[in-house]
Write a protein that holds these residues in place. Sequence first.
Motif, short mmCIF file in Angstrom:
data_model
loop_
_atom_site.label_atom_id
_atom_site.label_comp_id
_atom_site.label_asym_id
_atom_site.label_seq_id
_atom_site.Cartn_x
_atom_site.Cartn_y
_atom_site.Cartn_z
N GLU A 188 1.45 10.64 5.15
CA GLU A 188 0.14 10.02 5.40
C GLU A 188 -0.14 8.86 4.44
O GLU A 188 -1.09 8.11 4.62
N SER A 189 0.69 8.73 3.39
CA SER A 189 0.42 7.75 2.34
C SER A 189 1.02 6.38 2.64
O SER A 189 2.21 6.25 2.90
N VAL A 190 0.19 5.36 2.56
CA VAL A 190 0.68 3.99 2.71
C VAL A 190 1.58 3.60 1.53
O VAL A 190 2.64 3.01 1.73
N PRO A 191 1.21 3.94 0.27
CA PRO A 191 2.13 3.62 -0.84
C PRO A 191 3.51 4.28 -0.69
O PRO A 191 4.52 3.66 -1.03
N ARG A 195 4.97 4.79 2.14
CA ARG A 195 5.65 3.95 3.12
C ARG A 195 6.14 2.66 2.45
O ARG A 195 7.23 2.18 2.76
N ARG A 231 -6.87 1.42 9.49
CA ARG A 231 -7.26 0.28 8.69
C ARG A 231 -8.72 0.43 8.31
O ARG A 231 -9.48 1.18 8.90
N LEU A 283 2.71 -4.68 6.14
CA LEU A 283 3.32 -3.94 5.01
C LEU A 283 4.68 -4.54 4.69
O LEU A 283 5.42 -4.93 5.57
N ILE A 301 1.05 14.24 -0.69
CA ILE A 301 0.39 13.65 0.48
C ILE A 301 1.40 13.24 1.54
O ILE A 301 1.12 13.21 2.73
N MET A 310 -8.29 1.22 -6.12
CA MET A 310 -7.47 2.31 -6.65
C MET A 310 -6.03 1.85 -6.86
O MET A 310 -5.48 1.15 -6.00
N TYR A 344 -3.18 -2.95 -0.62
CA TYR A 344 -2.16 -1.94 -0.25
C TYR A 344 -1.14 -2.47 0.74
O TYR A 344 -0.88 -1.85 1.76
N ARG A 345 -0.57 -3.64 0.44
CA ARG A 345 0.38 -4.21 1.40
C ARG A 345 1.80 -4.34 0.86
O ARG A 345 2.75 -4.29 1.61
N HIS A 358 1.27 9.33 -5.56
CA HIS A 358 1.50 9.86 -4.21
C HIS A 358 2.94 10.32 -4.10
O HIS A 358 3.86 9.52 -4.21
N GLU A 397 1.17 -1.61 11.01
CA GLU A 397 1.79 -1.79 9.70
C GLU A 397 2.49 -3.15 9.61
O GLU A 397 3.36 -3.34 8.76
N LEU A 449 -5.44 -1.71 4.52
CA LEU A 449 -4.96 -0.45 5.05
C LEU A 449 -5.63 0.69 4.30
O LEU A 449 -5.84 0.59 3.08
N ASN A 450 -5.98 1.77 4.99
CA ASN A 450 -6.46 2.95 4.30
C ASN A 450 -5.25 3.60 3.64
O ASN A 450 -4.36 4.09 4.34
N PRO A 451 -5.20 3.63 2.28
CA PRO A 451 -3.95 4.05 1.63
C PRO A 451 -3.62 5.53 1.84
O PRO A 451 -2.47 5.91 1.68
N ILE A 452 -4.62 6.35 2.21
CA ILE A 452 -4.31 7.78 2.37
C ILE A 452 -4.28 8.21 3.84
O ILE A 452 -4.24 9.40 4.13
N ALA A 453 -4.28 7.27 4.77
CA ALA A 453 -4.25 7.65 6.19
C ALA A 453 -3.49 6.59 6.96
O ALA A 453 -4.06 5.63 7.47
N ARG A 454 -2.17 6.78 7.07
CA ARG A 454 -1.34 5.77 7.73
C ARG A 454 -1.77 5.55 9.17
O ARG A 454 -2.07 6.48 9.89
N PHE A 513 -11.79 7.16 -0.14
CA PHE A 513 -11.35 6.86 1.23
C PHE A 513 -11.53 8.04 2.18
O PHE A 513 -10.90 8.10 3.23
#
Lengths: 229, 229, 229
Positions: A133-136, A138, B220, A192, A130, A1, A34-35, A76, A189, B212-217, B17
């Motif tokens: 909760e979103s890694v992007p 962050r 992993r 990241l 979102i 994604m 996603y890093r 996001h 993280e 990383l799960n992009p929608i759940a910080r 996810f």
Amino acid sequence: MRIIAADSGGALLDERFEPTHVVCTVAVLVEPPYRYPPALLPEPAFCPADDSYPLLVRELELCRLLLESHEADVIHFDMSLRGIRLDELEMSELARLPERVRVKLMRIVPKLTFIASEMWASKGVPAIAIGKESVPVRIAELSCAAHAVLFSAEKALEEGRRLLLGLPTSCTVISSGSTLIARSLLPAEHDLMGFAKDEHGIMASVELKEALNPIARGFRMVEIRPKVS
Amino acid sequence: MRIIAADSGGALLDERFEPTHVVCTVAVLVEPPYRYPPALLPEPAFCPADDSYPLLVRELELCRLLLESHEADVIHFDMSLRGIRLDELEMSELARLPERVRVKLMRIVPKLTFIASEMWASKGVPAIAIGKESVPVRIAELSCAAHAVLFSAEKALEEGRRLLLGLPTSCTVISSGSTLIARSLLPAEHDLMGFAKDEHGIMASVELKEALNPIARGFRMVEIRPKVS
Amino acid sequence: MRIIAADSGGALLDERFEPTHVVCTVAVLVEPPYRYPPALLPEPAFCPADDSYPLLVRELELCRLLLESHEADVIHFDMSLRGIRLDELEMSELARLPERVRVKLMRIVPKLTFIASEMWASKGVPAIAIGKESVPVRIAELSCAAHAVLFSAEKALEEGRRLLLGLPTSCTVISSGSTLIARSLLPAEHDLMGFAKDEHGIMASVELKEALNPIARGFRMVEIRPKVS
């Protein structure tokens, strides 16, 4: 994604370590795993910290700009409303928020739904609220950290004075050659990262000193000082 | 003190996810210095994620099974109710929980108190609802992480397809020889571990990619793919 | 900015890992970059854990003592009341706290405002109720961790028996030559430290074994045992 996200951050601090201005906004594109952001769109803001809600609109505008040159599956957005779609956001969704926050949000919500609807209509890409909760998001925050150091260094040089910059939560920034790298210090993280390119060699003219913000645990700050030549 | 605890975890994720199935349940025995399980009892589940409450009963049953072959002073159960004893649990204790959770819990509470009473009567070992405060419960969670990778790898090979596995919060799994090791990434838990034994050499036939799960910080995930021979 | 702060901590544990006594109080002076205390004032307490509110008064008294020999700009007090000044603290500020806490606090608030007023009048230094947001308070907490090991070792030798010491949240203590060093294990606090000086060579006569407190995640504990000669 493929995910586009944005955030605003970095804060100039007064001598009592209280934030006075938000430094910048950055939109990022993030792909598996996603890093770090393969593409990003940064912009200085230096917006008063007590009136920073308009930056939320700018975040979504930068997402739209980035979407013009890069494909993505979803946007996001840094607003924590259980992942509802921004183009379907109704004022009633804000009912549970504290009065003070709600009043300010209500002014910008129409703009947010307008931009979100436009992206959905023209590109078929939804924007979801979102938030944290979103890694992007962050990764956008970390990219703000790196750009905040760069933009603040530029400002310190222009104004010939020392600046104190508060970083976003739980991250650290190092300057390495022509790149500023922000790393997360949060658990799980450690891999990241956010980046900023120092294309004009600004960092060579300043000295950085990182310390803990004594009145805000988890937050670090950077003292930026023009080098005496 | 010798403590037996159990947890269920690992979640198969769909391409958005979101969790579809809980992968396994593991009971563990933990002794000082409370870092890893010298004995454990794992079981695959692949139970639908939206109806996983029956797994709580299975957790307590696995604790009872482990108690048959190992001595212990107390059972730590993964339900956070201020450490009250499960054999003395009354429906009124659940009054403060949200409606949705309470209705589902009410169906399994009689089974839990029955099993807990039985262990207390036959072995003199109490089971307490200590939940997330318990280090042994966390070690059971890490052991679930390791076994979830193993059981999902087995399933990926059987079905000849790629699977996406969401790990429990803030942990990472590595495959080393015939052992899968799950380590906690949380602060002050750097020396906690869970294990799974890969007795049939399954891991040699799959490729793992952690992201990383992009929608759940904080969470992993591992992509598991059968190796092309 | 030069900041003085204090905290009480370290807890003797019974064999069920429940706290019985708070071990000590330490006041610290902290300066930029806010990482360790260049000056500190420790005191053993061994105060019953269920009646430890008087230690809050002692914390402020130790701050005042440290202020007599060292200059400072502000006192950070370990009470989380949005940073209000202790000399201006009114009973009504406590209205939102739980009944049980409020009743105990009300007994000591007059003493706290008295000491705070005195420091403000004589030195012009305000004491603020900043609590857990303060990095100097965390450094005081880490210094308590180091001194708690030292004072408990002394007690274990005097009484010729094994003691179990619960450390403050998310930290670890090592004994290195004549110094005990406590480090934070929390994210973004990897460079924070507290110290204790072992001036009488006590640590050479005891054995330390650190483990996780199995019933309190995030907390570590140290078993202290007199060495058999």
